[in-house]
Design a protein around this motif. Sequence first.
Motif, PDB file in Angstrom:
ATOM      1  N   CYS A 137       0.805  -1.222   0.000  1.00 45.66           N
ATOM      2  CA  CYS A 137       0.000   0.000   0.000  1.00 45.66           C
ATOM      3  C   CYS A 137       0.837   1.271   0.000  1.00 45.66           C
ATOM      4  CB  CYS A 137      -0.964   0.010   1.183  1.00 45.66           C
ATOM      5  SG  CYS A 137      -0.171   0.395   2.746  1.00 45.66           S
ATOM      6  N   ARG A 138       2.149   1.142   0.113  1.00 45.32           N
ATOM      7  CA  ARG A 138       3.069   2.280   0.060  1.00 45.32           C
ATOM      8  C   ARG A 138       3.035   3.170   1.291  1.00 45.32           C
ATOM      9  NH1 ARG A 138       4.742   4.785  -4.959  1.00 45.32           N
ATOM     10  NH2 ARG A 138       3.868   6.652  -4.061  1.00 45.32           N
ATOM     11  N   THR A 139       2.318   2.821   2.350  1.00 47.23           N
ATOM     12  CA  THR A 139       2.329   3.682   3.531  1.00 47.23           C
ATOM     13  C   THR A 139       3.668   3.518   4.247  1.00 47.23           C
ATOM     14  OG1 THR A 139       1.025   4.452   5.404  1.00 47.23           O
ATOM     15  CG2 THR A 139       1.404   2.082   5.288  1.00 47.23           C
ATOM     16  N   LEU A 140       3.946   4.409   5.200  1.00 46.78           N
ATOM     17  CA  LEU A 140       5.193   4.306   5.960  1.00 46.78           C
ATOM     18  C   LEU A 140       5.115   3.104   6.888  1.00 46.78           C
ATOM     19  CD1 LEU A 140       5.579   8.052   6.887  1.00 46.78           C
ATOM     20  CD2 LEU A 140       7.040   6.781   5.323  1.00 46.78           C
ATOM     21  N   SER A 141       6.152   2.266   6.858  1.00 48.62           N
ATOM     22  CA  SER A 141       6.144   1.073   7.693  1.00 48.62           C
ATOM     23  C   SER A 141       7.562   0.535   7.801  1.00 48.62           C
ATOM     24  CB  SER A 141       5.236   0.011   7.069  1.00 48.62           C
ATOM     25  OG  SER A 141       5.410  -1.221   7.740  1.00 48.62           O
ATOM     26  N   GLU A 142       7.902  -0.025   8.942  1.00 50.68           N
ATOM     27  CA  GLU A 142       9.240  -0.604   9.067  1.00 50.68           C
ATOM     28  C   GLU A 142       9.258  -2.075   8.678  1.00 50.68           C
ATOM     29  OE1 GLU A 142       7.680   0.756  11.824  1.00 50.68           O
ATOM     30  OE2 GLU A 142       8.076  -0.449  13.605  1.00 50.68           O
ATOM     31  N   VAL A 200      -8.854   7.835   8.618  1.00 48.99           N
ATOM     32  CA  VAL A 200      -9.944   6.931   8.224  1.00 48.99           C
ATOM     33  C   VAL A 200     -10.053   5.791   9.236  1.00 48.99           C
ATOM     34  CG1 VAL A 200     -10.823   5.376   6.432  1.00 48.99           C
ATOM     35  CG2 VAL A 200      -9.734   7.524   5.774  1.00 48.99           C
ATOM     36  N   GLU A 201      -8.902   5.291   9.691  1.00 49.47           N
ATOM     37  CA  GLU A 201      -8.913   4.197  10.676  1.00 49.47           C
ATOM     38  C   GLU A 201      -9.615   4.617  11.968  1.00 49.47           C
ATOM     39  OE1 GLU A 201      -7.593   0.741  10.608  1.00 49.47           O
ATOM     40  OE2 GLU A 201      -8.286   1.447   8.670  1.00 49.47           O
ATOM     41  N   GLN A 202      -9.460   5.887  12.333  1.00 48.48           N
ATOM     42  CA  GLN A 202     -10.069   6.388  13.567  1.00 48.48           C
ATOM     43  C   GLN A 202     -11.587   6.272  13.532  1.00 48.48           C
ATOM     44  OE1 GLN A 202      -7.342   6.221  15.307  1.00 48.48           O
ATOM     45  NE2 GLN A 202      -7.801   8.052  16.492  1.00 48.48           N
ATOM     46  N   THR A 203     -12.180   6.312  12.328  1.00 47.25           N
ATOM     47  CA  THR A 203     -13.636   6.204  12.228  1.00 47.25           C
ATOM     48  C   THR A 203     -14.101   4.793  12.580  1.00 47.25           C
ATOM     49  OG1 THR A 203     -13.649   5.484   9.921  1.00 47.25           O
ATOM     50  CG2 THR A 203     -13.633   7.853  10.309  1.00 47.25           C
ATOM     51  N   ALA A 204     -13.197   3.807  12.411  1.00 44.71           N
ATOM     52  CA  ALA A 204     -13.475   2.410  12.771  1.00 44.71           C
ATOM     53  C   ALA A 204     -14.649   1.807  12.007  1.00 44.71           C
ATOM     54  CB  ALA A 204     -13.714   2.275  14.279  1.00 44.71           C
ATOM     55  N   VAL A 205     -14.994   2.389  10.835  1.00 42.21           N
ATOM     56  CA  VAL A 205     -16.066   1.777  10.034  1.00 42.21           C
ATOM     57  C   VAL A 205     -15.526   1.107   8.775  1.00 42.21           C
ATOM     58  CG1 VAL A 205     -17.963   3.256  10.803  1.00 42.21           C
ATOM     59  CG2 VAL A 205     -16.549   3.969   8.867  1.00 42.21           C
ATOM     60  N   TYR A 206     -14.349   1.527   8.349  1.00 44.35           N
ATOM     61  CA  TYR A 206     -13.787   0.997   7.104  1.00 44.35           C
ATOM     62  C   TYR A 206     -12.949  -0.235   7.391  1.00 44.35           C
ATOM     63  CZ  TYR A 206     -11.234   0.768   2.724  1.00 44.35           C
ATOM     64  OH  TYR A 206     -10.678   0.343   1.549  1.00 44.35           O
ATOM     65  N   ARG A 207     -13.241  -1.353   6.714  1.00 43.04           N
ATOM     66  CA  ARG A 207     -12.510  -2.598   6.981  1.00 43.04           C
ATOM     67  C   ARG A 207     -11.749  -3.094   5.760  1.00 43.04           C
ATOM     68  NH1 ARG A 207     -11.023  -2.651  11.380  1.00 43.04           N
ATOM     69  NH2 ARG A 207     -10.586  -4.859  11.297  1.00 43.04           N
ATOM     70  N   GLY A 208     -11.640  -2.241   4.739  1.00 44.12           N
ATOM     71  CA  GLY A 208     -10.920  -2.654   3.530  1.00 44.12           C
ATOM     72  C   GLY A 208      -9.438  -2.340   3.620  1.00 44.12           C
ATOM     73  N   ARG A 209      -8.777  -2.319   2.453  1.00 38.01           N
ATOM     74  CA  ARG A 209      -7.359  -1.991   2.406  1.00 38.01           C
ATOM     75  C   ARG A 209      -7.170  -0.568   1.892  1.00 38.01           C
ATOM     76  NH1 ARG A 209      -5.238  -4.911  -1.428  1.00 38.01           N
ATOM     77  NH2 ARG A 209      -3.259  -3.935  -0.951  1.00 38.01           N
ATOM     78  N   TYR A 210      -5.914  -0.129   1.906  1.00 33.35           N
ATOM     79  CA  TYR A 210      -5.594   1.230   1.453  1.00 33.35           C
ATOM     80  C   TYR A 210      -4.571   1.202   0.333  1.00 33.35           C
ATOM     81  CZ  TYR A 210      -7.749   2.807   5.777  1.00 33.35           C
ATOM     82  OH  TYR A 210      -8.627   3.055   6.781  1.00 33.35           O
ATOM     83  N   PHE A 211      -4.508   2.315  -0.387  1.00 29.46           N
ATOM     84  CA  PHE A 211      -3.376   2.569  -1.265  1.00 29.46           C
ATOM     85  C   PHE A 211      -2.972   4.018  -1.011  1.00 29.46           C
ATOM     86  CE2 PHE A 211      -0.963   3.710  -4.948  1.00 29.46           C
ATOM     87  CZ  PHE A 211      -0.244   2.564  -5.226  1.00 29.46           C
TER      88      PHE A 211
END
Lengths: 214, 214
Positions: free
Chosen positions: B60-65, B94-105
Amino acid sequence: MNYSPLIQQLIDAFKRLPGVGGKSAQRMVLHFLERDREGGRRLAAALSAAMDGVGQCRACRTLSETELCGICAHPGRDQALLCVVETPADVFAVEQTAVYRGRYFVLMGHLSPIDGIGPAALGIDALVAQVREGQVHEVILATNPTVEGEATAWYIAEQLNRPEFNARRLKVSRIAHGVPMGGELEYIDGGTLMHSLSGRQPLGIFNQTDKNTP
Amino acid sequence: MNYSPLIQQLIDAFKRLPGVGGKSAQRMVLHFLERDREGGRRLAAALSAAMDGVGQCRACRTLSETELCGICAHPGRDQALLCVVETPADVFAVEQTAVYRGRYFVLMGHLSPIDGIGPAALGIDALVAQVREGQVHEVILATNPTVEGEATAWYIAEQLNRPEFNARRLKVSRIAHGVPMGGELEYIDGGTLMHSLSGRQPLGIFNQTDKNTP
């Protein structure tokens, strides 16, 4: 789902800073990670170096990585004037005025019995010892005009009120309290206005009426 | 006379942060030096670790170690939904809303020809390739409702408008623009109000008149 551990840890570390909440900390961390890794590395290096390398000046107690700070080591500073301030930031503020050429003594705080901060923590013995060495002719008490700052100034004044110092006519002064430049009387609090009135100064022009004023 | 070199260097390093000027930087540095050296050392360590350890998630290209971020590696995430956002902070929001359970890009930016940021820098090819793999049924374009964000969303929508995707009925949607909750119409700008009107939704109660509503 949260940020990954390294990122979350960094956000938490930034949140320890005064005035930095969760949102700001997140913005700072993402700024470094997305746009300025070099700046992040430089901050890390500068932080490590400062945390381990910065101690206190032997003479004035300000933060310094050398035994004597730049001001105490400067040969052009007037040894007869000693300005007592609460923090290194106050030294910086007075220096910015560029009119004071004496030395400083930094208390690194103010008297606060409730926090267990007494005269010993502020190095007031060292201050008295420095005055006793004899080069100081005037001590300017420039602690903050807060309750604690005033109490600290009065306590130091008491400590300097000794026969030995009176004999050599040591001057002890307090910075003026009053209306700040550019302020409006209408919006100044009563306490400040009271100080401003009781601390009034004769206008030069009326003292010099014998001189031929233009 | 200024701060000693180590302190000045640290102040300058803090000033690189967004929203931090000279005064704030000074306050941060003196906070660590006067009151929280441990916190300063911890920040330095966390910064070094993050600057060197954090990369981008392969998917998904987000920042991650880690090679795959926590969300991409999570088995419970709906592989049929792909939400396209500009930055890792947007993922967090978006995660804070806790309604979305899909993936991100995560695009890590938006199209900005003036800064030389084109589709390649945003990994739009990788996004199309992910959609081509076939598990995605809906792409939600959640770039910011700014000029650049809108342009980016439209560009991606164009890229996804291909016979192969149309054949499998890929849905491409854009997050709703409108009056924010708790806002007042009187103070909302015309553009938002226009979107709010054109994007109006039928009220559930009138769709269900045959049901016995309480």
